[in-house]
Write a protein that holds these residues in place. Sequence first.
Motif, PDB file in Angstrom:
ATOM      1  N   LYS A 166      49.812  36.928  23.080  1.00  0.00           N
ATOM      2  CA  LYS A 166      48.376  36.790  23.337  1.00  0.00           C
ATOM      3  C   LYS A 166      48.222  36.311  24.768  1.00  0.00           C
ATOM      4  O   LYS A 166      48.664  35.228  25.122  1.00  0.00           O
ATOM      5  CB  LYS A 166      47.735  35.811  22.356  1.00  0.00           C
ATOM      6  N   LEU A 167      47.624  37.156  25.593  1.00  0.00           N
ATOM      7  CA  LEU A 167      47.522  36.867  27.020  1.00  0.00           C
ATOM      8  C   LEU A 167      46.296  36.020  27.333  1.00  0.00           C
ATOM      9  O   LEU A 167      45.204  36.292  26.887  1.00  0.00           O
ATOM     10  CB  LEU A 167      47.434  38.175  27.815  1.00  0.00           C
ATOM     11  N   GLN A 168      46.521  34.988  28.135  1.00  0.00           N
ATOM     12  CA  GLN A 168      45.416  34.181  28.624  1.00  0.00           C
ATOM     13  C   GLN A 168      45.452  34.162  30.139  1.00  0.00           C
ATOM     14  O   GLN A 168      44.565  34.649  30.809  1.00  0.00           O
ATOM     15  CB  GLN A 168      45.516  32.762  28.073  1.00  0.00           C
ATOM     16  N   ILE A 180      50.303  43.403  22.234  1.00  0.00           N
ATOM     17  CA  ILE A 180      49.782  42.426  23.187  1.00  0.00           C
ATOM     18  C   ILE A 180      48.288  42.309  22.931  1.00  0.00           C
ATOM     19  O   ILE A 180      47.584  43.314  22.842  1.00  0.00           O
ATOM     20  CB  ILE A 180      50.026  42.875  24.643  1.00  0.00           C
ATOM     21  N   LYS A 181      47.801  41.056  22.818  1.00  0.00           N
ATOM     22  CA  LYS A 181      46.384  40.837  22.533  1.00  0.00           C
ATOM     23  C   LYS A 181      45.745  39.978  23.608  1.00  0.00           C
ATOM     24  O   LYS A 181      46.376  39.069  24.135  1.00  0.00           O
ATOM     25  CB  LYS A 181      46.212  40.131  21.179  1.00  0.00           C
ATOM     26  N   SER A 182      44.474  40.271  23.886  1.00  0.00           N
ATOM     27  CA  SER A 182      43.701  39.339  24.704  1.00  0.00           C
ATOM     28  C   SER A 182      43.382  38.123  23.836  1.00  0.00           C
ATOM     29  O   SER A 182      43.414  38.191  22.607  1.00  0.00           O
ATOM     30  CB  SER A 182      42.406  39.999  25.197  1.00  0.00           C
ATOM     31  N   HIS A 223      43.730  44.015  33.638  1.00  0.00           N
ATOM     32  CA  HIS A 223      44.441  42.760  33.860  1.00  0.00           C
ATOM     33  C   HIS A 223      45.663  42.649  32.947  1.00  0.00           C
ATOM     34  O   HIS A 223      46.759  42.279  33.394  1.00  0.00           O
ATOM     35  CB  HIS A 223      43.516  41.571  33.611  1.00  0.00           C
ATOM     36  N   MET A 224      45.503  42.985  31.682  1.00  0.00           N
ATOM     37  CA  MET A 224      46.613  42.905  30.733  1.00  0.00           C
ATOM     38  C   MET A 224      47.736  43.863  31.115  1.00  0.00           C
ATOM     39  O   MET A 224      48.913  43.521  31.070  1.00  0.00           O
ATOM     40  CB  MET A 224      46.103  43.214  29.325  1.00  0.00           C
ATOM     41  N   ILE A 225      47.343  45.081  31.511  1.00  0.00           N
ATOM     42  CA  ILE A 225      48.346  46.082  31.896  1.00  0.00           C
ATOM     43  C   ILE A 225      49.133  45.625  33.116  1.00  0.00           C
ATOM     44  O   ILE A 225      50.371  45.647  33.125  1.00  0.00           O
ATOM     45  CB  ILE A 225      47.667  47.436  32.178  1.00  0.00           C
ATOM     46  N   GLU A 226      48.411  45.222  34.165  1.00  0.00           N
ATOM     47  CA  GLU A 226      49.091  44.848  35.404  1.00  0.00           C
ATOM     48  C   GLU A 226      49.910  43.573  35.226  1.00  0.00           C
ATOM     49  O   GLU A 226      50.959  43.409  35.860  1.00  0.00           O
ATOM     50  CB  GLU A 226      48.066  44.706  36.522  1.00  0.00           C
TER      51      GLU A 226
END
Length: 283
Positions: free
Chosen positions: A42-44, A60-62, A120-123
């Motif tokens: 989970k990306l922050q 992958i989760k926001s 943002h998540m991809i990069e």
Amino acid sequence: MKSRKQQSLYKKIAALALTMLVTASLTACSGGQTDPASDTIKLQAMPTKLSSFSGLVTEIKSMDNKVILKKAGKNVWIHTSYKSINGNKVPANGLIVQTKQGIVLLDATWSDKLAGQLVHMIESYFKQKVVLAIVTHAHEDRMGGVSGLIERDIEVRSTDMTARLAKEAGYAEPNAFLDGEPQFMVGGTQFEVFYPGEGHGKDNVVVWLPQTNTLFGGCLVLGQDAKALGNVADANMAEWPESLLRVKHKYGQAKLVVPGHGKWGNAGLLNRSIELVSKSNNT
């Protein structure tokens, strides 16, 4: 001399300590939270040094769960974004394709904000720039984030019909590139865009990735869990089954078929979609 029992106990303690150290290090590297049971990040904040996850992470989760990435195959991930409509969370699928030149997106989420989260998540995770996006028709679930992509200097391509309909609907106008060059390469990866005729919309196209036998059907193709046809405001119900048959004849060998909404599957989704639309036409 230590007894065998003592030696065994020391080994277990050492192994446990090493496991705890590795887990802590990977969590810190992710810049977010990990769920070992599901191989989910989970990306922050922007994660760093994620190479140690290579080949292991499948989701992958926001942090708000509004954007989710799921690994579908070699160099292919599915992005799903969510919008609340009449109290229901409605998912919209697209593709992330990794190439040697950078990331290619298929469809642009519901909104500029969600598209920004997606980029943002991809990069952050893939350590590659998004170099191109393709939109498959001029509806909100495909076009909503186009302005956000263009603001980030990401080229967005479509057919001439989709560009025209997008402009009429008030969306940012994509580059009408695909009619003249429906087959093209990006970083050694081939893309093939096919317009089978009207169906869910006047302008719906599908995208074929021959290297992985992957078909992105967009909203022309219904999900494995679909019980209804969804938004049919712009649909050509009479032509929809025929357009699906053209896709089936051309890409019936697909190993992975990704619909615009809902669960993905294999080429059987094409038959199921034909049956659902035909059944609706006969009621």
